[in-house]
Design a protein around this motif. Structure first.
Motif, short mmCIF file in Angstrom:
data_model
loop_
_atom_site.label_atom_id
_atom_site.label_comp_id
_atom_site.label_asym_id
_atom_site.label_seq_id
_atom_site.Cartn_x
_atom_site.Cartn_y
_atom_site.Cartn_z
N TYR A 277 26.28 48.29 55.55
CA TYR A 277 25.77 46.97 55.90
C TYR A 277 25.05 46.31 54.73
CZ TYR A 277 22.45 43.62 57.92
OH TYR A 277 21.68 42.51 58.17
N LEU A 278 24.29 47.09 53.96
CA LEU A 278 23.48 46.52 52.89
C LEU A 278 24.16 46.54 51.52
CD1 LEU A 278 19.95 47.93 53.83
CD2 LEU A 278 20.76 45.58 54.08
N LEU A 279 25.10 47.46 51.30
CA LEU A 279 25.69 47.62 49.97
C LEU A 279 27.07 46.97 49.84
CD1 LEU A 279 24.77 51.31 49.05
CD2 LEU A 279 23.69 49.21 48.26
N VAL A 280 27.84 46.95 50.92
CA VAL A 280 29.22 46.49 50.80
C VAL A 280 29.35 44.98 50.56
CG1 VAL A 280 31.40 46.23 52.07
CG2 VAL A 280 30.23 48.43 52.03
N PRO A 281 28.65 44.10 51.31
CA PRO A 281 28.81 42.66 51.05
C PRO A 281 28.54 42.24 49.61
CG PRO A 281 27.73 42.99 53.15
CD PRO A 281 27.81 44.35 52.50
N PRO A 282 27.44 42.70 48.97
CA PRO A 282 27.23 42.29 47.57
C PRO A 282 28.32 42.77 46.62
CG PRO A 282 25.20 43.14 48.51
CD PRO A 282 26.29 43.47 49.48
N VAL A 283 29.02 43.85 46.98
CA VAL A 283 30.09 44.37 46.13
C VAL A 283 31.40 43.62 46.36
CG1 VAL A 283 31.52 46.39 45.63
CG2 VAL A 283 29.06 46.67 45.94
N LEU A 284 31.73 43.38 47.63
CA LEU A 284 33.03 42.80 47.95
C LEU A 284 33.09 41.29 47.75
CD1 LEU A 284 34.26 44.75 51.12
CD2 LEU A 284 34.83 45.10 48.71
N ASN A 285 31.98 40.59 47.96
CA ASN A 285 32.02 39.12 47.84
C ASN A 285 32.51 38.65 46.47
OD1 ASN A 285 31.32 38.41 50.47
ND2 ASN A 285 29.13 38.43 50.04
N PRO A 286 31.98 39.17 45.34
CA PRO A 286 32.51 38.74 44.04
C PRO A 286 33.99 39.09 43.86
CG PRO A 286 30.41 39.87 43.77
CD PRO A 286 30.84 40.10 45.18
N ILE A 287 34.40 40.23 44.39
CA ILE A 287 35.80 40.64 44.27
C ILE A 287 36.70 39.68 45.05
CG2 ILE A 287 37.46 42.47 44.79
CD1 ILE A 287 35.21 44.50 44.35
N LEU B 190 26.02 48.67 40.38
CA LEU B 190 26.44 48.08 39.10
C LEU B 190 27.49 47.00 39.34
CD1 LEU B 190 26.31 48.10 36.02
CD2 LEU B 190 28.10 49.85 36.04
N ILE B 191 28.49 47.29 40.19
CA ILE B 191 29.54 46.32 40.47
C ILE B 191 28.96 45.09 41.16
CG2 ILE B 191 31.63 45.88 41.83
CD1 ILE B 191 32.37 48.82 41.42
N GLY B 192 28.10 45.32 42.17
CA GLY B 192 27.54 44.21 42.92
C GLY B 192 26.69 43.29 42.06
N ILE B 193 25.77 43.86 41.30
CA ILE B 193 24.87 43.03 40.49
C ILE B 193 25.62 42.36 39.35
CG2 ILE B 193 22.87 43.09 38.96
CD1 ILE B 193 21.72 45.30 40.75
N THR B 194 26.50 43.11 38.67
CA THR B 194 27.27 42.53 37.56
C THR B 194 28.21 41.44 38.05
OG1 THR B 194 27.19 44.66 36.40
CG2 THR B 194 28.82 43.05 35.66
N GLY B 195 28.90 41.69 39.16
CA GLY B 195 29.84 40.71 39.70
C GLY B 195 29.17 39.42 40.11
N ASN B 196 28.03 39.51 40.77
CA ASN B 196 27.32 38.31 41.20
C ASN B 196 26.69 37.57 40.03
OD1 ASN B 196 27.42 38.10 44.26
ND2 ASN B 196 26.77 40.22 44.04
N CYS B 197 26.22 38.31 39.02
CA CYS B 197 25.73 37.66 37.81
C CYS B 197 26.86 36.91 37.11
CB CYS B 197 25.12 38.69 36.86
SG CYS B 197 23.48 39.28 37.33
N ALA B 198 28.05 37.50 37.10
CA ALA B 198 29.20 36.85 36.47
C ALA B 198 29.55 35.56 37.19
CB ALA B 198 30.39 37.80 36.45
N ILE B 199 29.52 35.57 38.52
CA ILE B 199 29.81 34.35 39.29
C ILE B 199 28.80 33.26 38.96
CG2 ILE B 199 29.75 33.36 41.61
CD1 ILE B 199 31.31 35.70 42.60
#
Length: 326
Positions: free
Chosen positions: A289-299, A45-54
């Motif tokens: 490896y697969l979950l952390v980058p999409p979550v941390l990059n928007p943050i 949820l954080i990863g997809i929402t954060g990247n959509c927001a960017i």
């Protein structure tokens, strides 16, 4: 663990061609998979929402229609691709204990996971080049990275990463699997699937090594060279404030590089030197490896980049509070 072992023994008798593989969650914790699904769901949820927001922030603010933010949008798209590629099987297995996946669906998931992984590395290389031009040759920044050239770079990255994997993945459905149909993760990875094959997999192994050496090798070398030139240029700046300002523009990108490459290297080391270690270690490293980058990059970009941070605040803070326009 007993449930997983009995399940694995039950699938070992398959000889020759078959139509499906079986995924696993966290061995030994099958009874609490519903609770384990909560942090996974939150991360998705954080990863997809954060990247959509960017993407939304960059789209609506014309002041961000610059090469740096175009590349950031590409990074967000690849991050979302990585998340969406694994989301269906991970949540389906944790929520409904649905372990079976068809061979064609498995190959399709492998394609998207590995393609978006290669694409993310390519985007980080493009962002490193963007920072190199901005710092080392600022007067020619607009001409070297015009909107048209940024589009060409994006198209080249898509073509470069999209057409390399079908050559090797098309062979997977033709293999015979006489050992086991149980994979090591809750998603399909090429190296995980071919280790179960009874046929000659030399081509797949050598081709996989070529892809890693050629794509990841060139990208990482390009990033290192870009930062070598950047560091050389920054050291030539007289004022300390100027040096810090120049380096600060690279901070977010450096963090993005580290959170992609460090887990990737860690996963490779675990597969190479800790083959007989606990399955939980392998599963954890693959998920990181697969979950952390999409979550941390928007943050990271929302913290380190003023324009993105203001865009997030405009989304979170009601307009009636009078938050200033970017």
């Amino acid at each position: 663990m007993v449930i997983w072992e009995s399940f694995k023994r039950g699938s070992n008798s398959s000889i020759g061609q078959f139509a499906s593989f079986y995924l696993i969650g966290i061995p030994g914790y099958e009874n609490v998979h519903h609770f384990i699904s909560i942090p996974f769901s939150v991360l998705y949820l954080i990863g997809i929402t954060g990247n959509c927001a960017i993407l939304h922030i960059i789209h609506i603010n014309t002041s961000l229609h610059e090469p740096m933010y175009y590349f950031l949008a590409m990074l967000s798209l690849t991050d979302m691709g990585m998340s969406i590629s694994t989301l269906p099987t991970v949540l389906k297995m944790f929520w409904f204990n649905a372990r079976e996946i068809g061979v064609n669906a498995c190959v399709a998931q492998m394609y998207f996971i590995h393609t978006f992984s290669l694409m993310e590395s390519a985007v980080l290389l493009a962002m490193a080049f963007d920072r190199y031009v901005a710092i080392c040759d600022p007067l020619r920044y607009s001409s070297k990275l015009s909107p048209q050239r940024v589009v060409y770079i994006g198209i080249f990255m898509v073509i470069r990463c999209s057409f390399v994997l079908p050559v090797v993945l098309a062979r997977v459905p033709t293999f015979s699997f006489c050992r086991s149909r149980v994979l090591s993760h809750s998603f399909c990875l090429h190296q995980d699937v071919i280790r179960l094959a009874c046929d000659d997999i030399s081509f797949n192994i050598l081709y996989g090594l070529f892809v890693v050496a050629f794509y990841w090798g060139i990208d990482s070398l390009g990033i290192l060279l870009s930062y070598a030139f950047i560091l050389h240029s920054v050291l030539g700046i007289a004022s300390k404030e100027g040096k810090l300002k120049a380096l600060n523009t690279c901070a977010s990108h450096i963090c993005a590089v580290l959170i992609l490459y460090v887990p990737m290297i860690g996963l490779s080391l675990v597969h190479r030197f800790a083959k007989h270690s606990s399955p939980i270690i392998h599963i954890t490293m693959a998920n990181v490896y697969l979950l952390v980058p999409p979550v941390l990059n928007p943050i990271i970009y929302s913290i380190k980049t003023k324009q993105i941070r203001q865009g997030f605040l405009r989304i979170l803070v009601p307009k009636k509070l009078g938050f200033p326009h970017i």
